[in-house]
Design a protein around this motif. Structure first.
Motif, PDB file in Angstrom:
ATOM      1  N   GLU B 680       0.842  -1.197   0.000  1.00 42.84           N
ATOM      2  CA  GLU B 680       0.000   0.000   0.000  1.00 42.84           C
ATOM      3  C   GLU B 680       0.881   1.253   0.000  1.00 42.84           C
ATOM      4  N   GLY B 681       1.986   1.167   0.754  1.00 40.49           N
ATOM      5  CA  GLY B 681       2.934   2.282   0.757  1.00 40.49           C
ATOM      6  C   GLY B 681       3.508   2.505  -0.637  1.00 40.49           C
ATOM      7  N   VAL B 682       3.842   1.415  -1.290  1.00 42.92           N
ATOM      8  CA  VAL B 682       4.421   1.529  -2.633  1.00 42.92           C
ATOM      9  C   VAL B 682       3.419   2.162  -3.595  1.00 42.92           C
ATOM     10  N   ARG B 683       2.187   1.684  -3.525  1.00 39.28           N
ATOM     11  CA  ARG B 683       1.163   2.228  -4.437  1.00 39.28           C
ATOM     12  C   ARG B 683       1.009   3.734  -4.236  1.00 39.28           C
ATOM     13  N   GLU B 684       0.985   4.127  -2.981  1.00 34.96           N
ATOM     14  CA  GLU B 684       0.786   5.566  -2.742  1.00 34.96           C
ATOM     15  C   GLU B 684       1.983   6.371  -3.234  1.00 34.96           C
ATOM     16  N   ARG B 685       3.164   5.812  -3.083  1.00 36.60           N
ATOM     17  CA  ARG B 685       4.348   6.550  -3.529  1.00 36.60           C
ATOM     18  C   ARG B 685       4.391   6.644  -5.044  1.00 36.60           C
ATOM     19  N   LEU B 686       3.864   5.648  -5.708  1.00 39.08           N
ATOM     20  CA  LEU B 686       3.782   5.749  -7.171  1.00 39.08           C
ATOM     21  C   LEU B 686       2.822   6.871  -7.568  1.00 39.08           C
ATOM     22  N   ARG B 687       1.720   6.961  -6.852  1.00 43.18           N
ATOM     23  CA  ARG B 687       0.769   8.037  -7.169  1.00 43.18           C
ATOM     24  C   ARG B 687       1.389   9.402  -6.851  1.00 43.18           C
ATOM     25  N   LEU B 688       2.179   9.442  -5.771  1.00 43.74           N
ATOM     26  CA  LEU B 688       2.876  10.697  -5.433  1.00 43.74           C
ATOM     27  C   LEU B 688       3.812  11.108  -6.568  1.00 43.74           C
ATOM     28  N   LEU B 689       4.520  10.116  -7.068  1.00 44.74           N
ATOM     29  CA  LEU B 689       5.453  10.395  -8.155  1.00 44.74           C
ATOM     30  C   LEU B 689       4.695  10.892  -9.396  1.00 44.74           C
ATOM     31  N   TYR B 690       3.544  10.281  -9.627  1.00 52.22           N
ATOM     32  CA  TYR B 690       2.693  10.689 -10.757  1.00 52.22           C
ATOM     33  C   TYR B 690       2.273  12.156 -10.584  1.00 52.22           C
ATOM     34  N   VAL B 691       1.870  12.492  -9.365  1.00 58.29           N
ATOM     35  CA  VAL B 691       1.479  13.887  -9.076  1.00 58.29           C
ATOM     36  C   VAL B 691       2.669  14.811  -9.328  1.00 58.29           C
ATOM     37  N   ALA B 692       3.833  14.403  -8.832  1.00 57.75           N
ATOM     38  CA  ALA B 692       5.014  15.278  -8.960  1.00 57.75           C
ATOM     39  C   ALA B 692       5.385  15.481 -10.428  1.00 57.75           C
ATOM     40  N   ILE B 693       5.372  14.397 -11.184  1.00 56.13           N
ATOM     41  CA  ILE B 693       5.739  14.513 -12.603  1.00 56.13           C
ATOM     42  C   ILE B 693       4.794  15.465 -13.328  1.00 56.13           C
ATOM     43  N   THR B 694       3.518  15.359 -13.008  1.00 61.96           N
ATOM     44  CA  THR B 694       2.538  16.156 -13.750  1.00 61.96           C
ATOM     45  C   THR B 694       2.466  17.611 -13.269  1.00 61.96           C
ATOM     46  N   ARG B 695       3.345  18.008 -12.338  1.00 63.36           N
ATOM     47  CA  ARG B 695       3.433  19.433 -11.992  1.00 63.36           C
ATOM     48  C   ARG B 695       4.263  20.187 -13.034  1.00 63.36           C
ATOM     49  N   ALA B 696       5.064  19.440 -13.815  1.00 62.94           N
ATOM     50  CA  ALA B 696       6.014  20.092 -14.726  1.00 62.94           C
ATOM     51  C   ALA B 696       5.328  20.519 -16.017  1.00 62.94           C
ATOM     52  N   GLU B 697       5.641  21.730 -16.450  1.00 62.48           N
ATOM     53  CA  GLU B 697       5.069  22.192 -17.711  1.00 62.48           C
ATOM     54  C   GLU B 697       6.046  21.993 -18.870  1.00 62.48           C
TER      55      GLU B 697
END
Lengths: 719, 729
Positions: B680-697
């Motif tokens: 569950e920790g891993v899944r959430e960290r993947l979603r965090l990474l997804y959020v972080a990546i999509t902050r970039a323009e």
């Protein structure tokens, strides 16, 4: 009856904006009557307590500026004709108390007939205020509420607030025409509570407690405000002798703030009681030039028994007179728009936006106050401090403090109508209580080391560190204050004056221990003289000293009232009175009243809630409110709900038949209430309005109120 | 479509904003249930803002009937402001529209139902909202009470173990939340947790009973109590439903079961509601599941229910990022959803982001996303920050962010960035460290209670604290000792004839000045004993810590302590000692808690500046260039990526077992629990990474630290290879 009053063309109603204009109009009417030859003993005047204080000054020849702003004339004040005989200028409450006192034998007999036969006849009745009524409620119901609890043990509010709610329920019941005098009369109140507040666990318990309270009070002939009203209306007023005497002695009756009168008094007036007397009623309203009739805008005390609708009914058909205003009131139109927006559905827009400062986007409460302080400081430097009011949605210690300490730093005085701490948290009061414990060890717990050292610190002027280092040897043989020799042995630097003060107080304490106590209040007065008076006489009476005197004054009044009631109740053993008084102070968080019986000592900015500003008026020279700062507009605490855990003022009335009190009705009431106080606050502003809102309240919680967008709507956003 | 343009900020009749097809479909909404799942950058706020404006302007819905529920204060404020501005531009008003967090809505409802005006002008309520600290105090009281009881002693003997109160106290708040989620009565908690967890169970039971008896509400109760009333009180529900005919829920992927029930109750037509509910969210951005009971499952179920009625709109076009950044984010989706790791397949809903087909076009990348492997943390940090500085010099109007996993890393990067003179926006909130602050207050109270006994100790502590709050130190470390030997403290605090003692020759002038200032401060505190503490301590505390938050913080602490005092009574005849004792208890449980209430944050105009923040905090923001360092195989369970599944350790396992028992979940054993928690920790960290990546323009730079590429986790290796492909040979 309406017809009889209608036929009396002299009765009239005067409507004016809340504030000085209306107060002045009542005074002018009084003067006119006197000038026309009516003796002052023929004129009964009912005023609010604020106005009464001002009138008393006027009658003495002084000129409070907010009533008569002109400089002192050569003529008698305000052209008042003198002498005119006895003056009958009172608050309705004081008048009722005086009448009960004067006609007491009749009332006393009536109470006997109703079964309230006193164990010992105490002579005259005793009137008590809310604080003492609370103490008596606790006393008369103590058997029903032992520490383990039998009644109201399910209630979540603390005991003292439960008592306030019980007394409120009784007061609203009586003010709206109910009575507590007849046997089983309070069953009606119980039914109202049960029907109006279905979630209330046990309305029967409230009734039982109130019945015990009423019986205790009446058998001892003690009357609080509500019971005095009840006794007056149901026992004295129906007496033909009283009625005859009243009519024979009264030609004119000036009633200020008729809209704030309790509903039962309005009913009484309407029932023909004032027939043959010319009534001059005054009420807050809006003499709008564009409307044919001025609108009533009062009703600020509906939650305290007032009844705007009944007041309007009473004066309907009477000639109406508007009050002419001096100067401009640029925010009157905005006040009208807000009133309409809050009390109705549509929000009209102002035709012309008045001068204002609007900052609705402060992130936090602290940032908002930080932004306000420099503006206030600028105005204060220009000498405007006492013409500024800061209005906040509610006064709690966090808000008062957050404003006060910034103002202190900026050198701005603050006048606030609320205490933030218990009276007993302040040293001047603590010292007197410590002296009481030393002089009368039987009054509860003995004096502790901390209290003894604090007393010594004040008497000797020694610093607490040096003093505490030798605390162990600074104990008198009887556990009290040390002797001069004991002090000199360890603290040779103590000056002679301090030593003689110590000797004197020590001797006084010994005397007190050996002499029987005659009076509780007398004891505290003596203690004040011994401990404080000399010191105060030698020093400057600065703000802390003034505040200390005010705190002591409050303690003395508490002691006097407590002792009087105890004696009235038949308690003659002084040590028991003292013990009970100390327990009373320990058990009840009696708040300090910072401006107890005195005005602010220097130029000060007023901090108040909107209802305080609206109801109490603005205490500045000429009552000229030049700058109004509305702070924390985004708070939802502007909407005041009357629903409480145990009671609801609206359902505690014999007329209540509407079934469960709905939240919609509460919300509508809260909106109307806010509309009224905002109208009264805004309409009197002369120069500038400052609007401030922040996203979080003083405790950091999200603000959800709708006032910012209401203002934006009325003022047209961006204009 | 043209008519819509009039309510769009920046969109006027003259230059209408072009809507994408999904946006236009969403704006055609006039009532009923609607789910909008939106990929990052699809314009969720924009569409909800417009929808509210259109309902008011064109459909004639009174603003009072619209309620927008959010999870963040900043989002609520953003909605309020944007809708008011949009409507003002169109000559209309938003008066009455409410946008607020779910908790604020519930608290408002509770206060409204049970608040009254008290005679002193404040508001009182039959309910008291307690802080996290007071919750811990009550739990501690329950725990210690049980352990001190005969039953507790027997339990300890049988278990033959020592009590670990502090560890248990860390676990208890979450268990309390779960007990409330499961709506358990105190006796049910005891029954479900069983003998192994008897202290936990008794502490929770004590807590629940005290709450009930004294009318105390904690954070969880706010929603629970509101739901309870809405369910039981028909009149209240009817009134609220009549007031709010349209309910919008933002970030619906973060709903807890309670919150999902709440929005249901507000709108359910079978319970008298209007049925008008719009829920907007993106379950791929659910990043709080491991430390809250938020679960994207509820939003997914809501979307599925509406699938058949064509009431689920997918806004999968995004114009925020350059195509290369979008490709990388989609690659992460592919890897998790279609890879061979079974537990990862439920990480995301496989909804790839599409480039915008209409309206604003996607930006052009400055360069494809890059991947760099460093040999040490220091090398990575310094290189990243120097690259940021270069970027900001080349793009003075550009925005840049470094996104990190932890607050500690943020603090570390911020310190170094400051030394490199990289421009950063000033932090709006000054934080005061909790423990030293409470220690300061306790020191003062001890001094007031026992001036002589505490004078020397207080003076030493206060001098040290004075310097620490100012980030300063002694010129000579031994100054204080030397001064103490030469001068008595009372002579410093109360100088004879007004003159302080002469400075000892071996004490530097600057150090002595600190001592004199602190002594003067102590004298002020001692003199103030004449007044009630609320009147002066906050002001004095503020002057000590030298930040404007000090006073508010002191007042808040005093308020909390006084509430406990009112409940428990005085602990001593000496009023200062009594306060001190209560404060000491308060401090015991406050050290780990936040005393500050965070202020609502606004979008900061950070052009030409660097933002360093956690990935969690970056949600809702966007930047021209983003750096995401720290993607190596970090140590510690929470930092692991697939290939190195995190392990729930020691007390975590104990908590997991207790949670499973409370929720009556079937567990196959401790190992299974550990593994499930790790995944569950891993899944959430993947979603965090997804959020972080999509902050970039326009630019994205990822990096990690590892001795060699083979040491990287599978995910990072996959990301690295995608980046490296983009970079070309």
């Amino acid at each position: 009856m309406q017809a009889s009053l209608m036929s009396d063309i002299a009765s009239r109603v005067t409507v004016g904006l809340p504030g000085p204009g209306l107060a002045r109009a009542a005074w002018e009417r009084y003067r006119e009557l006197l000038a026309s030859g009516v003796g002052s003993d023929r004129i009964l005047v009912w005023l609010s307590s604020e106005s009464r204080s001002a009138w008393v000054s006027l009658l003495k020849g002084e000129l409070p500026e907010h009533i008569a702003p002109q400089s002192r004339p050569e003529e008698p004040p305000g052209g008042l004709e003198r002498p005119t005989g006895a003056q009958r200028v009172q608050t309705p409450r004081a008048w009722i108390q005086a009448e009960l006192q004067a006609w007491w034998p009749l009332v006393d007999e009536a109470l006997d007939r109703l079964g309230f036969v006193p164990a010992r006849r105490p002579g005259e009745p005793r009137h008590v205020a809310i604080g003492m009524a609370q103490a008596l409620l606790a006393r008369f119901t103590s058997d029903l509420r032992p520490p383990g609890g039998t009644l109201l043990e399910w209630a979540r509010s603390p005991r003292n607030l439960q008592d306030v709610q019980l007394l409120d329920a009784l007061a609203r019941w009586i003010e709206h025409g109910g009575t507590a005098l007849a046997p089983g009369a309070l069953e009606g109140l119980e039914r109202c509570l049960a029907a109006g507040l279905p979630e209330l666990v046990a309305p029967g318990e409230l009734r039982v407690l109130l019945e015990h309270f009423v019986r205790g009070m009446l058998e001892h002939r003690v009357l609080d405000h509500a019971l005095a009203l009840d006794a007056f209306l149901h026992l004295l007023a129906p007496e033909p002798l009283f009625r005859q005497a009243f009519r024979a002695s009264t030609d004119h009756w000036i009633v200020e703030n008729v809209d704030d009168l309790p509903a039962c008094l309005l009913d009484w007036l309407e029932s023909g009681w004032a027939s043959g007397i010319t009534v001059h009623a005054f009420t807050s309203g809006d003499p709008d030039d564009s409307a044919p009739d001025p609108a009533f805008r009062g009703g600020l005390r509906e939650h305290l028994g007032g009844d705007l609708a009944r007041a309007a009914r009473l004066v309907s058909g009477w000639p109406v007179q508007g009050v002419t205003l001096d100067g401009a009131f640029p925010y009157l139109e905005l006040a009208r728009c807000l009133h309409a927006g809050l009390a109705g559905d549509a929000v009209p827009r102002v035709r012309q936006v008045p001068p204002l400062t609007s900052r609705m986007d402060h992130l936090s409460h602290a940032q908002m106050i930080d932004a306000v302080v420099p503006d206030v400081a600028d105005l204060a430097r220009k000498g405007e401090a006492s013409r500024i009011a800061l209005v906040v949605p509610a006064l709690d210690s966090l808000i008062i403090w957050s404003i006060r300490h910034r103002f202190e730093r900026a050198g701005i005085g603050l006048h606030v109508f609320a205490g933030t701490n218990r009276l007993t948290d302040h040293r001047p009061v603590r010292l007197l209580l410590a002296a009481a414990r030393l002089a009368h060890p039987a009054w509860g717990r003995p004096c502790g080391e901390f209290e003894r050292l604090e007393l010594l610190e004040v008497l000797t002027g020694l610093d607490p560190i040096r003093l505490s280092r030798v605390a162990a040897v600074l104990v008198g043989p009887d556990g009290g204050l040390p002797s001069r020799d004991q002090v000199l042995a360890v603290m040779p630097q103590v000056d002679l004056e301090a030593l003689s003060r110590l000797d004197r107080v020590g001797a006084w304490l010994t005397r007190r221990r050996e002499t029987p106590l005659h009076s509780l209040e007398g004891f505290f007065r003596e203690a004040f003289v011994e401990l404080e008076a000399t010191r105060l006489a030698s020093g400057a009476i600065d703000e802390p000293a003034q505040r200390g005197i005010s705190q002591i004054g409050q303690l003395l009044e508490l002691a006097r009232d407590f002792e009087r009631i105890e004696r009235h109740l038949g308690e003659t053993r002084p040590h028991l009175i003292g013990e009970r008084f100390m327990a009373h102070l320990d058990g009840n968080p009696i708040a300090e009243r910072p401006f107890f019986r005195r005005a602010p000592h220097r130029e000060a900015v007023m901090l108040a809630t909107a209802s305080q500003l609206a109801e109490r008026g603005f205490r500045a020279p000429g009552d000229r409110l030049e700058h109004l700062f509305l702070l924390d507009l985004g708070s939802e605490r502007w909407w005041k709900h009357d629903r409480r855990e145990l009671v609801h003022p609206r359902v505690c009335t014999p007329a209540w038949s509407g079934g469960p009190r709905t939240l919609e009705a509460d919300e509508a009431d809260a909106r109307v209430k806010l509309a009224r106080v905002l109208f009264a606050s805004l309409s009197r502003v002369r120069t500038h309005l400052h609007l401030h809102a922040c996203l979080t309240d003083a405790e950091g919680r999200e603000n959800l109120g709708e006032l910012p967008s209401l203002f934006e709507r009325a003022l047209v956003r961006g204009s | 479509m043209e008519s819509l343009a009039s309510v769009v900020p920046g969109g006027t009749e003259a230059s209408p904003v072009t809507l994408r097809p999904a946006q236009a479909r969403a704006l055609a909404y006039t009532g009923g249930r609607l789910a909008i799942s939106a990929v990052p950058g699809a314009g969720k706020t924009f569409i909800l803002t417009q929808l509210a404006g259109r309902l008011i302007r064109e459909v004639g819905v009174p603003p009072r009937q619209i309620l927008i529920l959010t999870y963040m204060r900043s989002a609520a404020e953003n909605f309020r402001r944007r809708i008011a501005e949009a409507l003002a531009e169109a000559g209309s008003s938003a008066y009455g529209l409410q946008a607020m967090t779910i908790h604020a809505f519930c608290l408002g409802l509770i206060k409204q139902r049970s608040t009254w005006e008290d005679p002193s002008g404040g508001d009182r309520s039959a309910w008291t909202v307690i802080t996290e600290i007071e919750q811990r105090q009550l739990l501690r009281a329950g725990l210690e009470g049980f352990l001190a009881s005969p039953a507790g002693r027997v339990w300890l003997q049988r278990q033959s173990r020592d009590p670990v109160v502090e560890d248990w106290l860390k676990e208890l708040p979450r268990l309390v939340s779960l007990a409330k989620l499961e709506q358990l009565a105190p006796e049910e908690v005891i029954q479900r947790l069983g003998q192994d967890f008897l202290p936990h169970a008794r502490a929770i039971a004590h807590y629940l009973e005290t709450q009930q008896r004294e009318g105390l509400l904690d954070y969880d109760d706010q929603v629970r109590q509101a739901i309870d009333w809405l369910e039981r009180d028909d009149a209240l529900r009817t009134r609220i439903q009549a007031r709010y005919r349209f309910v919008f829920e933002d970030e619906a992927q973060d709903s807890t079961p309670m919150q999902a029930r709440l929005v249901g109750l507000l709108t359910d037509p079978d319970r008298g509601g209007s049925g008008n509910l719009v829920r907007v969210g993106d379950s791929n951005q659910s990043i709080t599941t491991t430390f809250t009971f938020n679960d994207p499952r509820f939003f997914r179920e809501f979307c599925s229910e509406l699938e058949t009625g064509d009431r689920h709109i997918r806004m999968d076009e995004s114009s925020r990022s350059a195509p290369e950044v979008i490709d990388l984010a989609n690659d992460l989706l592919d890897f998790a959803s279609r890879g061979d790791r079974e537990p990862l397949r439920e990480t995301f809903l496989h909804v790839p982001i599409r480039k915008a087909s209409a309206g604003k076009a996607n930006p052009v990348a400055l360069q494809p996303p890059t991947w760099t492997l460093y040999r040490s943390d220091d090398e990575e940090r310094d290189t990243v920050l120097l690259a940021v500085r270069r970027f900001l010099r080349e793009h003075p109007e550009g925005t840049a962010a470094v996104l990190l996993f932890s607050n500690a890393a943020v603090a570390h990067y911020s310190r170094v960035a400051e030394t490199l003179a990289i421009p950063m926006p000033e932090d709006a909130v000054t934080t005061i460290p909790t423990a030293p602050f409470l220690d300061l207050l306790e020191t003062v109270l001890a001094l007031l209670a026992h001036p002589a006994r505490e004078a020397d100790g207080s003076f030493r502590k206060l001098c040290q604290a004075w310097l620490e709050f100012r980030g300063a130190g002694w010129q000579d470390r031994a100054s204080l000792d030397r001064a103490s030997r030469a001068i008595r403290i009372e002579d410093l605090v109360y100088p004879e004839h007004g003159h302080p003692p002469r400075r000892p020759a071996d004490v530097p002038e600057r150090d002595y000045a600190v001592m004199l200032t602190v002594a003067e401060w102590m004298r002020l505190a001692l003199e103030n004993r004449a007044r009630a503490i609320d009147d002066w301590l906050p002001t004095l505390a503020e002057s000590f810590v030298a930040t404007s938050d000090g006073a508010a913080l002191a007042a808040r602490v005093l308020g909390g302590v006084r509430r406990v005092m009112a409940r428990e009574g005085a602990l001593s005849d000496n009023p200062w000692e009594s306060l001190r004792l209560h404060l000491a208890r308060f401090a015991q449980d406050a050290v780990r808690a936040k005393l500050h209430t965070p202020e609502p944050s606004r979008k900061i105009d950070s052009r030409g500046q660097l933002r360093i923040m956690t990935m969690h905090a970056s949600k809702g923001d966007e930047f021209d260039a983003v750096w995401i360092p720290g993607l190596g195989p970090l140590k510690g369970g929470r930092h692991h990526f697939p290939g190195h599944p995190g392990q729930a350790m020691g007390q975590d396992v104990s908590r997991l077992i207790a949670e499973a028992r409370l929720a009556r979940r079937q567990v196959r054993g401790v190992e299974a629990l550990r593994e499930e928690a790790g995944w569950e920790g891993v899944r959430e960290r993947l979603r965090l990474l997804y959020v972080a990546i999509t902050r970039a323009e326009r630019a994205l730079h990822l990096s990690g630290v590892a001795p060699h590429p083979g040491a990287l986790s599978e995910t990072v290796a996959r990301i690295a290879s995608t980046c490296l492909k983009g970079e070309g040979p």
